[in-house]
Design an enzyme around this catalytic site. Structure first.
Site, PDB file in Angstrom:
ATOM      1  N   LYS A 107       0.831  -1.211   0.000  1.00 43.44           N
ATOM      2  CA  LYS A 107       0.000   0.000   0.000  1.00 43.44           C
ATOM      3  C   LYS A 107       0.867   1.262   0.000  1.00 43.44           C
ATOM      4  CE  LYS A 107      -2.409  -0.772   3.760  1.00 43.44           C
ATOM      5  NZ  LYS A 107      -2.007  -2.104   4.210  1.00 43.44           N
TER       6      LYS A 107
ATOM      7  N   ARG B  39      -9.884   1.613   9.011  1.00 44.37           N
ATOM      8  CA  ARG B  39      -9.404   0.259   9.212  1.00 44.37           C
ATOM      9  C   ARG B  39     -10.432  -0.614   9.910  1.00 44.37           C
ATOM     10  NH1 ARG B  39      -3.665   0.571   8.737  1.00 44.37           N
ATOM     11  NH2 ARG B  39      -2.609  -1.394   9.143  1.00 44.37           N
TER      12      ARG B  39
ATOM     13  N   ARG C 279      11.191  -7.287   4.932  1.00 40.19           N
ATOM     14  CA  ARG C 279      11.027  -5.874   4.560  1.00 40.19           C
ATOM     15  C   ARG C 279      11.972  -4.973   5.348  1.00 40.19           C
ATOM     16  NH1 ARG C 279       5.107  -3.170   4.559  1.00 40.19           N
ATOM     17  NH2 ARG C 279       5.080  -3.472   6.803  1.00 40.19           N
TER      18      ARG C 279
HETATM   19  P1  ADP Z   1       0.487  -2.150   7.578  1.00 39.17           P
HETATM   20  O1  ADP Z   1      -0.629  -1.784   6.653  1.00 39.17           O
HETATM   21  O2  ADP Z   1       1.699  -2.661   6.884  1.00 39.17           O
HETATM   22  O3  ADP Z   1       0.032  -3.051   8.686  1.00 39.17           O
HETATM   23  P2  ADP Z   1       0.557   0.549   8.733  1.00 39.17           P
HETATM   24  O4  ADP Z   1       1.774   1.375   8.753  1.00 39.17           O
HETATM   25  O5  ADP Z   1      -0.597   1.017   7.914  1.00 39.17           O
HETATM   26  O6  ADP Z   1       1.033  -0.883   8.322  1.00 39.17           O
HETATM   27  O7  ADP Z   1       0.017   0.378  10.253  1.00 39.17           O
HETATM   28  C1  ADP Z   1       0.841  -0.075  11.277  1.00 39.17           C
HETATM   29  C2  ADP Z   1       0.062  -0.133  12.590  1.00 39.17           C
HETATM   30  O8  ADP Z   1      -0.417   1.186  12.926  1.00 39.17           O
HETATM   31  C3  ADP Z   1      -1.197  -0.994  12.589  1.00 39.17           C
HETATM   32  O9  ADP Z   1      -0.898  -2.358  12.833  1.00 39.17           O
HETATM   33  C4  ADP Z   1      -1.989  -0.337  13.732  1.00 39.17           C
HETATM   34  O10 ADP Z   1      -1.500  -0.736  14.997  1.00 39.17           O
HETATM   35  C5  ADP Z   1      -1.682   1.129  13.577  1.00 39.17           C
HETATM   36  N1  ADP Z   1      -2.688   1.795  12.714  1.00 39.17           N
HETATM   37  C6  ADP Z   1      -2.477   2.362  11.504  1.00 39.17           C
HETATM   38  N2  ADP Z   1      -3.624   2.868  11.004  1.00 39.17           N
HETATM   39  C7  ADP Z   1      -4.595   2.621  11.919  1.00 39.17           C
HETATM   40  C8  ADP Z   1      -5.995   2.859  11.995  1.00 39.17           C
HETATM   41  N3  ADP Z   1      -6.660   3.464  11.006  1.00 39.17           N
HETATM   42  N4  ADP Z   1      -6.667   2.458  13.111  1.00 39.17           N
HETATM   43  C9  ADP Z   1      -6.034   1.855  14.112  1.00 39.17           C
HETATM   44  N5  ADP Z   1      -4.717   1.561  14.109  1.00 39.17           N
HETATM   45  C10 ADP Z   1      -3.994   1.936  13.030  1.00 39.17           C
END
Ligand code: ADP
Length: 220
Positions: A13, A88, A127
């Site tokens: 993503k 999410r 990664r």
């Molecule tokens: P990935 O999509 O690779 O899991 P992200 O960088 O998008 O990684 O997210 C890493 C972490 O950040 C998630 O596992 C969560 O703990 C937190 N996080 C990110 N976006 C949200 C969200 N919209 N709601 C709740 N937690 C979030």
């Protein structure tokens, strides 16, 4: 354009989002990146988020929704944005709807990046991410940097995210399946979802994504 990007951890993503945002001249808003910036600046928000992230859980909605809203209200997001990692879960999707409705805005598309589970685990375990720019992503076997531990693009230090350990990845996949996947149906009901396979080279995926986002012949 207002686009939401969904897909399991490791779907690419961040990589696709950086490209798309540039191409469409809209800001890339990643809640994961916003949390990581807070963690490195050691803010209260960062301290709170870290405990949830390291365990592979979602950061509570009260915190996440406010942070995302603040970011979306910045002037650069007035004419569009690409959301990566938000919403999410269904209640975040509902909160986003309310936010958009109150400004008489709507989403144009929800891009769903599909990737098999086994592939995701392989991708994430190897990664490595640049400390200076999280869109500079490498892999210890699939996409090696020229010099170990150093970003080819900007010379930044490459590191492994704390939540990229095998155990946490499984938990994140589980959370994705139970909490995030339901938003795909939520948006499908409104005809917003475009599904693209995220298997293949970065360029192949990018081409498919751009193709999928092109307006239909009837202009929709
Ligand atoms: P990935 O999509 O690779 O899991 P992200 O960088 O998008 O990684 O997210 C890493 C972490 O950040 C998630 O596992 C969560 O703990 C937190 N996080 C990110 N976006 C949200 C969200 N919209 N709601 C709740 N937690 C979030």
């Amino acid at each position: 354009m207002r686009i939401v990007l969904v897909g399991p951890p490791g779907a690419g993503k961040g990589t696709q989002a950086a490209f798309l945002a540039k191409n469409l001249s809209i800001p890339h808003i990643s809640t994961g990146d916003l949390f990581r910036a807070n963690i490195s600046q050691q803010t209260e928000l960062g301290k709170l988020a870290k405990s949830y992230m390291d365990a592979g859980n979602l950061v509570p909605d009260e915190v996440t929704i406010g942070m995302a809203k603040d970011r979306m209200e910045k002037p650069d997001a007035e004419n569009g944005f690409l959301l990566d990692g938000f919403p999410r879960n269904v209640s975040q999707a509902e909160a986003l709807d309310e936010m958009l409705q109150s400004e008489s805005m709507k989403l144009d598309a929800v891009l769903d990046l599909e990737v098999p589970k086994e592939e995701v685990v392989k991708r994430i375990a190897g990664r490595r991410i640049c400390r200076r720019d999280s869109s500079h992503v490498f892999h210890v076997t699939y996409s090696q940097p020229k010099k170990e531990g150093v970003c080819d693009v900007c010379g930044g230090e490459l590191y492994q995210r704390d939540d990229d350990s095998q155990e946490t990845v499984r938990k994140r996949l589980d959370v994705y399946h139970t909490q995030t996947e339901p938003i795909i149906d939520y948006y499908k009901a409104r005809g917003l979802v475009v599904t693209v396979s995220a298997v293949g080279t970065v360029e192949d995926v990018t081409t498919c994504v751009m193709e999928a986002l092109k307006p239909d012949e009837d202009g929709k």
